[in-house]
Design a protein around this motif. Sequence first.
Motif, mmCIF file in Angstrom:
data_model
loop_
_atom_site.group_PDB
_atom_site.id
_atom_site.type_symbol
_atom_site.label_atom_id
_atom_site.label_comp_id
_atom_site.label_asym_id
_atom_site.label_seq_id
_atom_site.Cartn_x
_atom_site.Cartn_y
_atom_site.Cartn_z
ATOM 1 N N PRO A 45 1.116 -1.125 0.081
ATOM 2 C CA PRO A 45 0.250 0.139 -0.102
ATOM 3 C C PRO A 45 1.276 0.957 0.219
ATOM 4 C CG PRO A 45 -0.435 -0.816 1.711
ATOM 5 C CD PRO A 45 0.833 -1.560 0.920
ATOM 6 N N ILE A 46 0.834 2.301 -1.580
ATOM 7 C CA ILE A 46 1.964 3.073 -1.191
ATOM 8 C C ILE A 46 1.118 4.096 -1.422
ATOM 9 C CG2 ILE A 46 3.125 4.524 -2.943
ATOM 10 C CD1 ILE A 46 4.211 1.872 -1.507
ATOM 11 N N HIS A 47 1.423 5.449 -0.746
ATOM 12 C CA HIS A 47 0.602 6.725 -0.227
ATOM 13 C C HIS A 47 0.628 7.532 -2.095
ATOM 14 C CE1 HIS A 47 -1.307 10.383 0.349
ATOM 15 N NE2 HIS A 47 -1.499 10.144 1.204
ATOM 16 N N PRO A 48 -0.745 7.159 -2.304
ATOM 17 C CA PRO A 48 -0.721 8.569 -4.081
ATOM 18 C C PRO A 48 0.309 9.827 -4.320
ATOM 19 C CG PRO A 48 -2.357 8.116 -2.889
ATOM 20 C CD PRO A 48 -1.903 7.630 -2.215
ATOM 21 N N VAL A 49 0.069 10.056 -3.472
ATOM 22 C CA VAL A 49 0.860 11.339 -3.567
ATOM 23 C C VAL A 49 2.471 11.686 -2.481
ATOM 24 C CG1 VAL A 49 1.437 14.160 -2.672
ATOM 25 C CG2 VAL A 49 -0.790 12.742 -3.088
ATOM 26 N N SER A 50 2.502 11.259 -1.872
ATOM 27 C CA SER A 50 4.149 10.758 -1.111
ATOM 28 C C SER A 50 5.010 9.568 -1.517
ATOM 29 C CB SER A 50 3.852 10.314 0.431
ATOM 30 O OG SER A 50 3.652 9.234 1.069
ATOM 31 N N LYS A 52 4.874 7.272 -0.530
ATOM 32 C CA LYS A 52 5.929 6.215 1.118
ATOM 33 C C LYS A 52 3.949 5.502 1.513
ATOM 34 C CE LYS A 52 7.789 10.539 3.044
ATOM 35 N NZ LYS A 52 7.746 11.423 4.376
ATOM 36 N N GLU A 54 2.327 3.208 3.418
ATOM 37 C CA GLU A 54 1.295 3.150 4.366
ATOM 38 C C GLU A 54 1.433 1.893 5.113
ATOM 39 O OE1 GLU A 54 -2.047 5.730 2.965
ATOM 40 O OE2 GLU A 54 -1.732 5.048 0.820
ATOM 41 N N LYS A 56 -0.305 1.631 7.455
ATOM 42 C CA LYS A 56 -1.955 1.202 8.968
ATOM 43 C C LYS A 56 -2.357 0.406 7.718
ATOM 44 C CE LYS A 56 -0.890 4.892 12.211
ATOM 45 N NZ LYS A 56 -1.664 5.988 12.228
ATOM 46 N N GLN A 57 -1.523 0.346 6.851
ATOM 47 C CA GLN A 57 -2.653 -0.486 5.629
ATOM 48 C C GLN A 57 -2.515 -1.566 5.411
ATOM 49 O OE1 GLN A 57 -5.596 1.235 4.656
ATOM 50 N NE2 GLN A 57 -5.197 2.684 5.635
#
Length: 114
Positions: A45-50, A52, A54, A56-57
């Motif tokens: 699970p990769i944050h779409p903006v940063s 990084k 995620e 917690k996901q």
Amino acid sequence: EDRILVAWLVLSNPTTTAGDIREYLKGELPHFMIPNVFMKIPSLPIHPVSGKLERKQLPSTIDQPEFIMKLHRAPARLPRTDDEKRLIDIITQVFHEYNDPIGVDDNLNDIGGT
């Protein structure tokens, strides 16, 4: 609170087992750094903006045990004596997140002990 070391894996080879990974890591890491549980997930699970991770996901060993990889080892040898049965019962309670049957010949390090 009991803590365990979990590895979340996205595998390119679907036939790779937790046992294969554990055997490889035994030659690369000290035993206390080898994860107790390996969880196979379709993607990180990769944050779409940063960009990084995620954390917690990531799936939980308790809430989503279907992601836990099995060791795919030889069938567990059943206990023959009352003492062996009591010991297997205790180990099974302690390692409740491990979802393969535990046998009398199993190595505690291989099922998550340290």
